[in-house]
Design a protein around this motif. Structure first.
Motif, PDB file in Angstrom:
ATOM      1  N   LEU A   4       0.803  -1.220   0.082  1.00  0.00           N
ATOM      2  CA  LEU A   4      -0.029  -0.073   0.009  1.00  0.00           C
ATOM      3  C   LEU A   4       0.915   1.283  -0.042  1.00  0.00           C
ATOM      4  O   LEU A   4       1.977   1.462   0.610  1.00  0.00           O
ATOM      5  CB  LEU A   4      -0.721   0.043   1.219  1.00  0.00           C
ATOM      6  N   ILE A   5       0.571   2.043  -0.887  1.00  0.00           N
ATOM      7  CA  ILE A   5       1.318   3.448  -0.851  1.00  0.00           C
ATOM      8  C   ILE A   5       0.213   4.693  -0.582  1.00  0.00           C
ATOM      9  O   ILE A   5      -0.382   4.845  -1.587  1.00  0.00           O
ATOM     10  CB  ILE A   5       2.058   3.650  -2.304  1.00  0.00           C
ATOM     11  N   VAL A  49       3.429  -0.961   3.913  1.00  0.00           N
ATOM     12  CA  VAL A  49       3.105   0.200   3.453  1.00  0.00           C
ATOM     13  C   VAL A  49       4.473   1.031   3.143  1.00  0.00           C
ATOM     14  O   VAL A  49       5.443   1.163   3.934  1.00  0.00           O
ATOM     15  CB  VAL A  49       2.473   0.836   4.741  1.00  0.00           C
ATOM     16  N   ILE A  50       4.503   1.700   2.114  1.00  0.00           N
ATOM     17  CA  ILE A  50       5.339   2.726   1.804  1.00  0.00           C
ATOM     18  C   ILE A  50       4.861   3.928   2.188  1.00  0.00           C
ATOM     19  O   ILE A  50       3.797   4.713   1.502  1.00  0.00           O
ATOM     20  CB  ILE A  50       5.787   2.674   0.219  1.00  0.00           C
ATOM     21  N   CYS A  51       5.427   4.953   3.037  1.00  0.00           N
ATOM     22  CA  CYS A  51       4.970   6.193   3.569  1.00  0.00           C
ATOM     23  C   CYS A  51       5.548   7.289   3.243  1.00  0.00           C
ATOM     24  O   CYS A  51       6.834   7.419   3.369  1.00  0.00           O
ATOM     25  CB  CYS A  51       4.939   6.006   5.150  1.00  0.00           C
ATOM     26  N   TYR A  52       4.780   8.229   2.613  1.00  0.00           N
ATOM     27  CA  TYR A  52       5.330   9.445   2.405  1.00  0.00           C
ATOM     28  C   TYR A  52       5.350  10.295   3.643  1.00  0.00           C
ATOM     29  O   TYR A  52       4.878  10.023   4.376  1.00  0.00           O
ATOM     30  CB  TYR A  52       5.001   9.993   0.862  1.00  0.00           C
ATOM     31  N   MET A  71       6.572  -1.028   7.633  1.00  0.00           N
ATOM     32  CA  MET A  71       6.272   0.303   7.025  1.00  0.00           C
ATOM     33  C   MET A  71       7.627   0.636   6.636  1.00  0.00           C
ATOM     34  O   MET A  71       8.794   0.888   7.276  1.00  0.00           O
ATOM     35  CB  MET A  71       5.643   0.978   8.039  1.00  0.00           C
ATOM     36  N   VAL A  72       7.738   1.290   5.282  1.00  0.00           N
ATOM     37  CA  VAL A  72       8.829   2.086   4.745  1.00  0.00           C
ATOM     38  C   VAL A  72       8.609   3.275   4.739  1.00  0.00           C
ATOM     39  O   VAL A  72       7.762   3.748   4.031  1.00  0.00           O
ATOM     40  CB  VAL A  72       9.586   1.356   3.560  1.00  0.00           C
ATOM     41  N   ARG A  73       9.291   4.225   5.255  1.00  0.00           N
ATOM     42  CA  ARG A  73       9.169   5.607   4.985  1.00  0.00           C
ATOM     43  C   ARG A  73      10.191   6.083   3.784  1.00  0.00           C
ATOM     44  O   ARG A  73      11.377   5.874   3.795  1.00  0.00           O
ATOM     45  CB  ARG A  73       9.616   6.601   6.166  1.00  0.00           C
ATOM     46  N   LYS A 311      14.487   2.403  -3.903  1.00  0.00           N
ATOM     47  CA  LYS A 311      15.194   2.021  -2.917  1.00  0.00           C
ATOM     48  C   LYS A 311      14.073   1.701  -1.730  1.00  0.00           C
ATOM     49  O   LYS A 311      14.119   0.852  -0.784  1.00  0.00           O
ATOM     50  CB  LYS A 311      16.146   2.983  -2.249  1.00  0.00           C
ATOM     51  N   SER A 312      12.962   2.318  -1.657  1.00  0.00           N
ATOM     52  CA  SER A 312      11.735   2.357  -1.058  1.00  0.00           C
ATOM     53  C   SER A 312      11.239   0.847  -1.040  1.00  0.00           C
ATOM     54  O   SER A 312      11.073  -0.053  -0.238  1.00  0.00           O
ATOM     55  CB  SER A 312      10.919   2.984  -1.230  1.00  0.00           C
ATOM     56  N   ALA A 313      11.124   0.483  -2.653  1.00  0.00           N
ATOM     57  CA  ALA A 313      10.395  -1.003  -2.706  1.00  0.00           C
ATOM     58  C   ALA A 313      11.470  -1.820  -2.501  1.00  0.00           C
ATOM     59  O   ALA A 313      11.256  -3.089  -1.993  1.00  0.00           O
ATOM     60  CB  ALA A 313      10.152  -0.891  -4.407  1.00  0.00           C
ATOM     61  N   GLU A 314      12.806  -1.764  -2.774  1.00  0.00           N
ATOM     62  CA  GLU A 314      13.663  -2.570  -2.423  1.00  0.00           C
ATOM     63  C   GLU A 314      13.919  -3.055  -0.867  1.00  0.00           C
ATOM     64  O   GLU A 314      14.019  -4.196  -0.408  1.00  0.00           O
ATOM     65  CB  GLU A 314      15.119  -2.411  -2.646  1.00  0.00           C
TER      66      GLU A 314
END
Length: 336
Positions: A4-5, A49-52, A71-73, A311-314
């Motif tokens: 989820l983004i 979750v990829i968080c902006y 969760m990845v910022r 890099k966020s996806a990796e």
């Protein structure tokens, strides 16, 4: 796998992220400004979750992340994520600390040079009066940078990169970073202070490269600015709330601080009625040529955005494989 983004800051359909994640991964992309803009089913169904920076990932809302394993910022700072609350739910939080290191360091040096060489002031004056302003002695902060002392608050990746650039200009480097082990300064040949006050007193330019934490919020306030070397230039490409804008206004107005270059502000976009912003916009004589602003853009280049997204996806895929990188809350990810 379902990623989820919620608050995506790109316009395509996660093309870079899909390429980095590989087959068998579904992306659920939204451009929300608050958590309620994303369907509840999306929160409950995601594995990651990829968080902006737009949404605040806090409190009870995290209970909806029933399946989430990481969760990845998408960025360096993670102050919009309650990392302790995530840890309490067994969710590791990771960041992407290295996507824009050189870009931010370059921007900090560029802002310093724009003030110390009068570039921005010359341009503004000539635009207003190309003939009458054809003078070299009008910008208030012009100086030779060689031999000046460049002070760094936070000697991490970006702070180190900025310090090395400053040294290439012939500047002396001084830093303050209580988190850095003793002796680290010996490998760089930089000077070290053990207090912020000593750093402020010893530096002609102070460049901020620290995270926003409970300790650093408002750290550059009235007390720190009172300790400043007279005529000092403050550069902030870190987090806006590290600087107390009211205190900076006072220090600039009374002349204790020579100038400031701010890429980040406590409120973004800026509050037009804040005294400092109002004076800068009106180019009141006392502040003309002494304040430089950019719109939280230090991280940006087309290359850095590609790096950030990839890099966020990796980072997500590494965590889902049980090999987390850049975890900031100490949680070991669950295997699916």
């Amino acid at each position: 796998m379902r990623i989820l983004i919620p608050d995506a800051q790109f316009l395509d359909d996660a093309e870079i992220e899909r390429a980095a994640a590989g087959p068998g991964v579904t992306f659920d992309v939204h451009r929300a400004v608050r958590e309620t803009d994303v369907p509840e089913a999306s929160w409950r169904a995601c594995d990651a979750v990829i968080c902006y920076h737009v949404i605040q990932y806090r409190g009870p809302w995290l209970d909806r992340l029933e399946r989430c394993r990481v969760m990845v910022r998408a960025g360096v700072g993670f102050d919009n994520i309650d990392i302790a609350a995530a840890a309490g739910r067994g969710i590791p939080v990771c960041n992407v600390p290295d996507y824009g290191t050189t870009d931010v360091a370059d921007h900090a040096i560029a802002m310093m040079m724009a003030l110390t060489r009068g570039v921005a002031a010359y341009d503004a004056q000539l635009r207003a009066d190309p003939v009458g302003a054809w003078r070299f002695d009008t910008p208030p902060l012009v100086r030779r940078v060689r031999g000046q002392t460049f002070g760094v608050v936070g000697l991490g990746r970006i702070g180190t990169a900025a310090a090395l650039r400053a040294r290439a200009f012939g500047m002396d480097v001084l830093f303050y970073d209580p988190a850095l082990p003793s002796g680290a300064e010996l490998s760089f040949g930089f000077g070290r202070t053990r207090s912020l006050a000593d750093l402020m007193a010893g530096a002609d330019i102070v460049s901020l490269h620290c995270p926003l934490t409970g300790e650093t919020r408002g750290m550059i306030g009235a007390e720190a600015l009172a300790a400043s070397r007279p005529g000092q230039i403050l550069v902030n490409t870190a987090r806006g709330a590290v600087v107390d804008l009211d205190a900076l206004f006072g220090a600039l107005k009374d002349g204790r601080v020579g100038g400031a270059a701010l890429d980040v502000l406590p409120v973004e976009p800026p509050e037009p009625d804040h005294p400092l912003i109002r004076a800068w916009k009106a180019q009141e004589p006392w502040i003309a040529g002494r304040l430089l602003l950019s719109p939280h853009a230090a991280f940006y280049s087309p290359s850095s955005i590609v790096d950030l997204r990839r890099k966020s996806a990796e980072t997500v895929m590494a965590a889902l494989a049980g090999e987390p990188i850049n975890c900031v809350n100490g949680v070991v990810p669950r295997h699916g």
